[in-house]
Write a protein that holds these residues in place. Sequence first.
Motif, PDB file in Angstrom:
ATOM      1  N   ALA A 168       0.849  -1.196   0.000  1.00 21.63           N
ATOM      2  CA  ALA A 168       0.000   0.000   0.000  1.00 21.63           C
ATOM      3  C   ALA A 168       0.886   1.248   0.000  1.00 21.63           C
ATOM      4  N   PRO A 169       0.394   2.325  -0.621  1.00 18.68           N
ATOM      5  CA  PRO A 169      -0.949   2.525  -1.160  1.00 18.68           C
ATOM      6  C   PRO A 169      -1.086   2.001  -2.588  1.00 18.68           C
ATOM      7  N   THR A 170      -2.222   1.384  -2.861  1.00 17.88           N
ATOM      8  CA  THR A 170      -2.513   0.813  -4.179  1.00 17.88           C
ATOM      9  C   THR A 170      -4.013   0.834  -4.425  1.00 17.88           C
ATOM     10  N   SER A 171      -4.394   0.806  -5.696  1.00 16.25           N
ATOM     11  CA  SER A 171      -5.816   0.816  -6.029  1.00 16.25           C
ATOM     12  C   SER A 171      -6.511  -0.469  -5.587  1.00 16.25           C
ATOM     13  N   ILE A 172      -5.798  -1.602  -5.655  1.00 14.64           N
ATOM     14  CA  ILE A 172      -6.410  -2.881  -5.260  1.00 14.64           C
ATOM     15  C   ILE A 172      -6.855  -2.837  -3.800  1.00 14.64           C
ATOM     16  N   LEU A 173      -6.011  -2.274  -2.930  1.00 15.49           N
ATOM     17  CA  LEU A 173      -6.389  -2.208  -1.519  1.00 15.49           C
ATOM     18  C   LEU A 173      -7.427  -1.127  -1.268  1.00 15.49           C
ATOM     19  N   GLY A 174      -7.663  -0.263  -2.255  1.00 10.80           N
ATOM     20  CA  GLY A 174      -8.778   0.662  -2.179  1.00 10.80           C
ATOM     21  C   GLY A 174     -10.077   0.011  -2.600  1.00 10.80           C
ATOM     22  N   LYS A 175      -9.976  -0.973  -3.514  1.00  7.22           N
ATOM     23  CA  LYS A 175     -11.176  -1.663  -4.001  1.00  7.22           C
ATOM     24  C   LYS A 175     -11.621  -2.775  -3.064  1.00  7.22           C
ATOM     25  N   TYR A 176     -10.651  -3.518  -2.527  1.00  8.23           N
ATOM     26  CA  TYR A 176     -10.969  -4.713  -1.746  1.00  8.23           C
ATOM     27  C   TYR A 176     -10.397  -4.576  -0.334  1.00  8.23           C
ATOM     28  N   GLU A 177     -11.241  -4.817   0.648  1.00  7.29           N
ATOM     29  CA  GLU A 177     -10.782  -4.732   2.038  1.00  7.29           C
ATOM     30  C   GLU A 177      -9.913  -5.947   2.353  1.00  7.29           C
ATOM     31  N   MET A 178      -8.674  -5.662   2.739  1.00  4.75           N
ATOM     32  CA  MET A 178      -7.723  -6.727   3.049  1.00  4.75           C
ATOM     33  C   MET A 178      -7.130  -6.484   4.438  1.00  4.75           C
ATOM     34  N   VAL A 179      -6.676  -7.544   5.054  1.00  8.87           N
ATOM     35  CA  VAL A 179      -6.060  -7.469   6.384  1.00  8.87           C
ATOM     36  C   VAL A 179      -4.617  -7.939   6.263  1.00  8.87           C
TER      37      VAL A 179
END
Length: 288
Positions: A168-179
Amino acid sequence: MDKIILEEGHGCQVDLVTGDTMPTFTSMNEKGEPDIAPELWVNAVKEPLEAAMAEGRLVEAAQILTDGGVEGWWVPKYIVDANPEITTLAAALARPDLFPAPEHPNRGAVMNCPAGWNCQITTANLYRAFDVAEKGFDLVDSGSAAGLDGSIANAAERGLGWLGYYWAPTSILGKYEMVKLDFEVPLDMAEFNACTAVPDCADPRPNAYPVAEVYTVVTKRLAEENPVVVGYLGKRAWSNEVVNGLLAWMDENQATNEDAAWHFLETHPDLWKSWLAPEVAAKVEAAL
């Protein structure tokens, strides 16, 4: 965003120059231009940057990413919601059934980075260091950046488990909630540099990922001649959550950087107004 705020709020004339960490730092250090590196990932230039600041050529402003650039192994939040114990790597590795490998569903999968990326090296070494194969997991080559992103998207759309490297920061982690999983070991930076990040290290040990320091850096000339600008840059900072969301919005809307800057100003007024004097904020708001 800086161009809009400096031009509309402070009356500056701003030229944007395409750059990257190493060439931008080298040019600023040796030539005194450009004036501002808004987002310099300083881990890559830590020693020469410290020397440049000590010798008065460059000045550090705000830590632009308040929580730093983050790397790690992640799982979808819906997996953690259904299995609250899976917040650590050890807990995830105890459940290979939740993260089935594409070609061997009786084993779990750890998705790796594409060949040639440094994170492919670190992930492969940590896979060996934590004895992940013995715990029933395969290390899966994602093949490409699109392949890595697609594996997360496909898992999310089908509600399946996913475990692997991301940042992060990345668009994927903006689209999908990840832990991000807790590796439950302290970062050993000497070990990281000597082995974790070294291809085919003979004896990798359990380790954690460092958090990348990301700062705004300016030239001495700008700091001396434009204290108001540097005052703004010294306050201007945001979190990975904010940037992840902006990157995801850009991706979904095929937006430009400028589009995203205006979108940020329209949707996060409480944040950017906190960086500015009220009269300056009013001028920026009037431009929206």
